[in-house]
Design an enzyme around this catalytic site. Sequence first.
Site, PDB file in Angstrom:
ATOM      1  N   GLY A   1       0.830  -1.196   0.000  1.00  0.00           N
ATOM      2  CA  GLY A   1       0.000   0.000   0.000  1.00  0.00           C
ATOM      3  C   GLY A   1       0.862   1.241   0.000  1.00  0.00           C
TER       4      GLY A   1
ATOM      5  N   TYR B   1     -14.827  -3.713   9.291  1.00  0.00           N
ATOM      6  CA  TYR B   1     -13.507  -3.063   9.306  1.00  0.00           C
ATOM      7  C   TYR B   1     -12.867  -3.151  10.681  1.00  0.00           C
ATOM      8  CZ  TYR B   1      -9.957   0.571   9.329  1.00  0.00           C
ATOM      9  OH  TYR B   1      -8.767   1.256   9.483  1.00  0.00           O
TER      10      TYR B   1
ATOM     11  N   LYS C   1      -9.395  -5.227  12.041  1.00  0.00           N
ATOM     12  CA  LYS C   1      -8.257  -4.621  12.731  1.00  0.00           C
ATOM     13  C   LYS C   1      -7.979  -5.318  14.064  1.00  0.00           C
ATOM     14  CE  LYS C   1      -7.146  -1.718   9.597  1.00  0.00           C
ATOM     15  NZ  LYS C   1      -5.858  -1.838   8.886  1.00  0.00           N
TER      16      LYS C   1
ATOM     17  N   THR D   1       1.673   3.654  -2.275  1.00  0.00           N
ATOM     18  CA  THR D   1       1.542   4.802  -3.163  1.00  0.00           C
ATOM     19  C   THR D   1       0.723   5.938  -2.582  1.00  0.00           C
ATOM     20  OG1 THR D   1      -0.335   3.711  -4.267  1.00  0.00           O
ATOM     21  CG2 THR D   1       1.845   3.443  -5.266  1.00  0.00           C
ATOM     22  N   ASP D   2       0.156   5.760  -1.423  1.00  0.00           N
ATOM     23  CA  ASP D   2      -0.660   6.812  -0.802  1.00  0.00           C
ATOM     24  C   ASP D   2      -0.494   6.767   0.710  1.00  0.00           C
ATOM     25  OD1 ASP D   2      -2.283   8.105  -2.983  1.00  0.00           O
ATOM     26  OD2 ASP D   2      -2.917   6.041  -3.301  1.00  0.00           O
TER      27      ASP D   2
ATOM     28  N   ILE E   1      -0.136   6.697   4.654  1.00  0.00           N
ATOM     29  CA  ILE E   1       0.879   6.278   5.613  1.00  0.00           C
ATOM     30  C   ILE E   1       1.938   5.398   4.960  1.00  0.00           C
ATOM     31  CG2 ILE E   1       1.258   4.928   7.722  1.00  0.00           C
ATOM     32  CD1 ILE E   1      -1.523   5.841   8.667  1.00  0.00           C
ATOM     33  N   GLY E   2       1.540   4.491   4.073  1.00  0.00           N
ATOM     34  CA  GLY E   2       2.506   3.611   3.423  1.00  0.00           C
ATOM     35  C   GLY E   2       3.540   4.381   2.635  1.00  0.00           C
TER      36      GLY E   2
END
Length: 301
Positions: free
Chosen positions: A40, A183, A187, A42-43, A45-46
């Site tokens: 992930g 969701y 988590k 490209t946007d 936090i990653g």
Amino acid sequence: MKLIYQSGLRIFKSTMITPLRKFEKFTKTNLFKSILVVTGATDGIGKEYARELARQGLNLVLISRTKEKLIAVTNEIESQYNVKIKWIVVDFAKGREVYDQIEEELNGIDVGILVNNVGMIHDPETLDKVSEDTLWDLLTVNMGSVTMLTRKILPQMIGRRKGAIVNLGSSSELQPLPNLTAYAASKKFITHFSKGLEYEVADHNIHVQLVMPNFVATNMNAYSDKVRQGGLLFPNAYSYARSAVFTLGKTSETNGFWVHGIQYALMKLAPMQIRTYFGNQLFKRLRIEALEHRQKKQNLY
């Protein structure tokens, strides 16, 4: 009183002491030497995790589903720092088939740090109104990716007796969240997965860190204008990642950002039923905000 003391100590250790210490480059330690893999990437936090660790001199492998974004982020980071970057295009929502490709692409690469950041969320909504396709994708991405990519990379870390695995969870794991039911449950899975894995690999000199942010101003929270605007309670991805990276190698569990640490500790003081009630009230309001946001977008076209 004991719980308050423990919560305060946890905040101080994971979000206050570490940033005040002189930061050592990971490339100078046996634990973090070699290559960083970020999913992930490209946007949000990653991307900022990748940027921050590139700043520390680590070469990168970036994994995401959009080739154009991967190329853009690669060019951006390589223009800023003297590092080498490899990128891999995969869509984790496709499930099992993508992991053989990743394994083949990583063949011969010594992975020092794995950042399991990829994840997805839907706008706040009751379960019966979330499409089945969305739910399958959410469960496959949020739980499948962290489990199976860790399984692919772990043997080489065990063989070298060094490495670090960073799993991006969420403060939403603290209680059920009506209107984001699946969701929040996904988590919670990451929390238990990370803590169990931590004990399994401790004897192999492998560090497992669970990171549990609260709201961060990223595209994942596009349904809320207030969150997207940022502020003290809603750091942007750059500020959040820089803070969270400081804790890597020093604590196995962190909220990554000092305000989030305080929020998490205060929420934890309340009984589960109270936390769930207030979570329900919050996401009822955010559900209305998300509906209004979608309506505004539709009116533009």
